[in-house]
Design a protein around this motif. Structure first.
Motif, PDB file in Angstrom:
ATOM      1  N   UNK A  94     148.536  51.283  45.125  1.00 52.86           N
ATOM      2  CA  UNK A  94     148.854  50.144  44.264  1.00 52.86           C
ATOM      3  C   UNK A  94     148.977  50.588  42.681  1.00 52.86           C
ATOM      4  N   UNK A  95     149.934  49.953  42.153  1.00 48.74           N
ATOM      5  CA  UNK A  95     150.181  50.231  40.516  1.00 48.74           C
ATOM      6  C   UNK A  95     148.739  49.447  39.878  1.00 48.74           C
ATOM      7  N   UNK A  96     148.868  49.954  38.630  1.00 53.24           N
ATOM      8  CA  UNK A  96     147.658  49.740  37.916  1.00 53.24           C
ATOM      9  C   UNK A  96     146.939  48.478  37.882  1.00 53.24           C
ATOM     10  N   UNK A  97     148.015  47.612  37.480  1.00 56.27           N
ATOM     11  CA  UNK A  97     147.661  46.202  37.396  1.00 56.27           C
ATOM     12  C   UNK A  97     147.268  45.531  38.728  1.00 56.27           C
ATOM     13  N   UNK A  98     148.068  45.755  39.842  1.00 60.78           N
ATOM     14  CA  UNK A  98     147.735  45.171  40.967  1.00 60.78           C
ATOM     15  C   UNK A  98     146.365  45.974  41.752  1.00 60.78           C
ATOM     16  N   UNK A  99     146.111  47.077  41.448  1.00 59.68           N
ATOM     17  CA  UNK A  99     144.714  47.874  41.736  1.00 59.68           C
ATOM     18  C   UNK A  99     143.773  47.410  41.104  1.00 59.68           C
ATOM     19  N   UNK A 100     143.704  46.966  39.775  1.00 58.34           N
ATOM     20  CA  UNK A 100     142.719  46.309  39.218  1.00 58.34           C
ATOM     21  C   UNK A 100     142.346  45.022  39.803  1.00 58.34           C
ATOM     22  N   UNK A 101     143.473  44.102  39.942  1.00 61.69           N
ATOM     23  CA  UNK A 101     143.205  42.856  40.442  1.00 61.69           C
ATOM     24  C   UNK A 101     142.351  42.974  41.730  1.00 61.69           C
ATOM     25  N   UNK A 102     142.693  43.669  42.921  1.00 60.76           N
ATOM     26  CA  UNK A 102     142.188  43.877  44.124  1.00 60.76           C
ATOM     27  C   UNK A 102     140.544  44.516  44.002  1.00 60.76           C
ATOM     28  N   UNK A 103     140.349  45.262  42.868  1.00 58.54           N
ATOM     29  CA  UNK A 103     138.959  45.867  42.645  1.00 58.54           C
ATOM     30  C   UNK A 103     138.181  44.631  41.990  1.00 58.54           C
ATOM     31  N   UNK A 104     138.826  43.903  41.178  1.00 55.80           N
ATOM     32  CA  UNK A 104     138.076  42.531  40.688  1.00 55.80           C
ATOM     33  C   UNK A 104     137.683  41.639  41.883  1.00 55.80           C
ATOM     34  N   UNK A 105     138.606  41.346  42.696  1.00 53.95           N
ATOM     35  CA  UNK A 105     138.273  40.590  43.959  1.00 53.95           C
ATOM     36  C   UNK A 105     137.105  41.060  44.749  1.00 53.95           C
ATOM     37  N   UNK A 106     137.007  42.527  44.761  1.00 53.94           N
ATOM     38  CA  UNK A 106     135.997  43.059  45.552  1.00 53.94           C
ATOM     39  C   UNK A 106     134.766  42.778  44.764  1.00 53.94           C
ATOM     40  N   UNK A 107     134.659  42.955  43.483  1.00 55.37           N
ATOM     41  CA  UNK A 107     133.469  42.791  42.788  1.00 55.37           C
ATOM     42  C   UNK A 107     133.020  41.304  42.757  1.00 55.37           C
ATOM     43  N   UNK A 108     133.920  40.116  42.939  1.00 53.06           N
ATOM     44  CA  UNK A 108     133.584  38.872  42.764  1.00 53.06           C
ATOM     45  C   UNK A 108     132.752  38.606  44.228  1.00 53.06           C
ATOM     46  N   UNK A 109     133.453  38.992  45.427  1.00 51.56           N
ATOM     47  CA  UNK A 109     132.926  38.898  46.636  1.00 51.56           C
ATOM     48  C   UNK A 109     131.445  39.624  46.715  1.00 51.56           C
ATOM     49  N   UNK A 110     131.261  40.753  46.252  1.00 50.56           N
ATOM     50  CA  UNK A 110     130.025  41.493  46.157  1.00 50.56           C
ATOM     51  C   UNK A 110     128.900  40.633  45.330  1.00 50.56           C
ATOM     52  N   UNK A 111     129.409  40.170  44.263  1.00 52.29           N
ATOM     53  CA  UNK A 111     128.512  39.232  43.368  1.00 52.29           C
ATOM     54  C   UNK A 111     128.037  37.989  43.903  1.00 52.29           C
ATOM     55  N   UNK A 112     129.187  37.329  44.663  1.00 51.74           N
ATOM     56  CA  UNK A 112     128.773  36.159  45.510  1.00 51.74           C
ATOM     57  C   UNK A 112     127.596  36.297  46.569  1.00 51.74           C
ATOM     58  N   UNK A 113     127.813  37.379  47.234  1.00 54.91           N
ATOM     59  CA  UNK A 113     127.282  37.767  48.467  1.00 54.91           C
ATOM     60  C   UNK A 113     127.562  36.650  49.619  1.00 54.91           C
ATOM     61  N   UNK A 114     128.953  36.336  49.482  1.00 54.70           N
ATOM     62  CA  UNK A 114     129.443  35.372  50.671  1.00 54.70           C
ATOM     63  C   UNK A 114     131.032  35.569  50.393  1.00 54.70           C
ATOM     64  N   UNK A 115     131.487  34.839  51.534  1.00 55.30           N
ATOM     65  CA  UNK A 115     133.061  34.793  51.588  1.00 55.30           C
ATOM     66  C   UNK A 115     133.925  34.456  50.391  1.00 55.30           C
ATOM     67  N   UNK A 116     134.744  35.397  50.397  1.00 53.45           N
ATOM     68  CA  UNK A 116     135.688  35.083  48.973  1.00 53.45           C
ATOM     69  C   UNK A 116     137.030  35.029  49.543  1.00 53.45           C
ATOM     70  N   UNK A 117     137.792  33.875  49.376  1.00 57.12           N
ATOM     71  CA  UNK A 117     139.138  33.796  50.082  1.00 57.12           C
ATOM     72  C   UNK A 117     140.102  33.519  48.739  1.00 57.12           C
ATOM     73  N   UNK A 118     141.167  34.440  48.827  1.00 59.54           N
ATOM     74  CA  UNK A 118     142.215  34.592  47.728  1.00 59.54           C
ATOM     75  C   UNK A 118     143.449  34.562  48.603  1.00 59.54           C
ATOM     76  N   UNK A 119     144.500  34.240  47.921  1.00 55.88           N
ATOM     77  CA  UNK A 119     146.079  34.194  48.058  1.00 55.88           C
ATOM     78  C   UNK A 119     146.678  35.357  47.011  1.00 55.88           C
ATOM     79  N   UNK A 120     147.472  36.068  47.596  1.00 54.97           N
ATOM     80  CA  UNK A 120     148.105  37.122  46.594  1.00 54.97           C
ATOM     81  C   UNK A 120     149.562  37.744  47.165  1.00 54.97           C
TER      82      UNK A 120
END
Length: 308
Positions: free
Chosen positions: A59-85
């Motif tokens: 993915x391009x830089x902006x979209x790749x950064x968004x995906x990695x941010x969502x992974x970090x959010x889910x890992x920090x929350x230690x629970x299900x994280x639901x997103x639309x994109x």
């Protein structure tokens, strides 16, 4: 919870492969560790070539950064994280003309795993194509905000636009003007020529608004033969010139119909947002008062309300 001891490793692998939606194992750093499912060929292509790659490879830089941010959010929350994109063709590297013609929408359900993968924390990311429901949602929203007869914004959408631009004015003092106008002797048109002729006068008026106004202007049908034009970034002097041009163009278009006797004209009232206004209703009230003066002074004119 299913008793997995009832299934062989081969059967479990087959079950995972049969999932209609794709399920990705993604590490914290954004590496594709594994991909399962995605068998619904209406929506998904074979993603097996992604395994071992990084999100930034795909993915391009902006979209790749968004995906990695969502992974970090889910890992920090230690629970299900639901997103639309959304994913568009230019979001994905190397697809060129083979990419999707239109934007595709997904719902991602991101669940942290309780164990590490490839030496990193990881998530299970299940992606479901929700493009059809997004299109339906957009259609229903458009229908709820659009006047069925003219295609202009309806009263509900107008009030939303007025609220938004009044807040901008209150914060930044951005000049904004509002024109209210209606078709002169409209009841007489309906009575003499019928309601179809009245509807034609209304739709013709709307078409002139769409054709003659600027892209930033916001024309709406308030109801009946009454229209409102919101003119952002426009002071009353400039708005008056626009309103007069609109008045003349609408009169020309209505005359060309040839079904309204000697034709029809419009009368309008113009007001500008001013310091001391506490809501857009005050602006509308001044414009409506000016419209009343235009009617009283002989119609076929725009009257500007001037602050005392």
């Amino acid at each position: 919870m299913a008793d997995l001891s009832l299934f062989s490793n081969e059967q479990i692998a087959a079950l995972l492969s049969a999932l209609p939606d794709p399920a990705f194992i993604l590490t914290r750093s954004g590496r594709y560790a594994a991909i399962f499912g995605g068998t619904d060929s209406r929506y998904y292509h074979d993603g097996s070539s992604l395994v071992g790659k990084s999100i930034s490879d795909v993915l391009n830089q902006e979209k790749a950064a968004w995906f990695q941010a969502q992974i970090a959010i889910a890992l920090a929350a230690r629970g299900l994280h639901v997103v639309e994109y959304p994913l568009a063709g230019d979001d994905v590297k190397g697809v060129g003309a083979d990419g999707p013609v239109e934007t595709i929408w997904f719902e991602g359900r991101v669940q942290p795993l309780e164990y590490q993968v490839m030496g990193e924390d990881a998530v299970l990311w299940v992606a479901s194509n929700i493009t059809a429901s997004k299109k339906l949602e957009a259609l229903l929203r458009m229908q709820s905000e659009t006047d069925a007869l003219t295609g202009l914004a309806n009263r509900r959408k107008l009030m939303s636009g007025l609220t938004e631009h009044f807040e901008l004015f209150a914060r930044y003092k951005t000049p904004t003007s509002v024109l209210i106008f209606d078709i002169d002797h409209f009841k007489g048109i309906n009575d003499e020529y019928g309601h179809l002729a009245g509807d034609k006068a209304i739709t013709t008026t709307a078409q002139v608004c769409q054709r003659e106004l600027r892209a930033a202007d916001f024309p709406a049908r308030l109801g009946g033969d009454e229209f409102v034009v919101l003119m952002p970034h426009t002071d009353a002097d400039h708005a008056m010139k626009i309103s007069e041009r609109l008045r003349l163009k609408i009169a020309e278009a209505l005359l060309e119909l040839g079904t309204l006797g000697k034709g029809a004209t419009i009368s309008g009232g113009l007001s500008e947002m001013i310091a001391g206004d506490t809501s857009y209703e005050e602006v509308l009230k001044r414009a409506d008062d000016a419209l009343y003066l235009a009617k009283r002074n002989g119609r076929n004119r725009i009257v500007r309300h001037r602050a005392n």
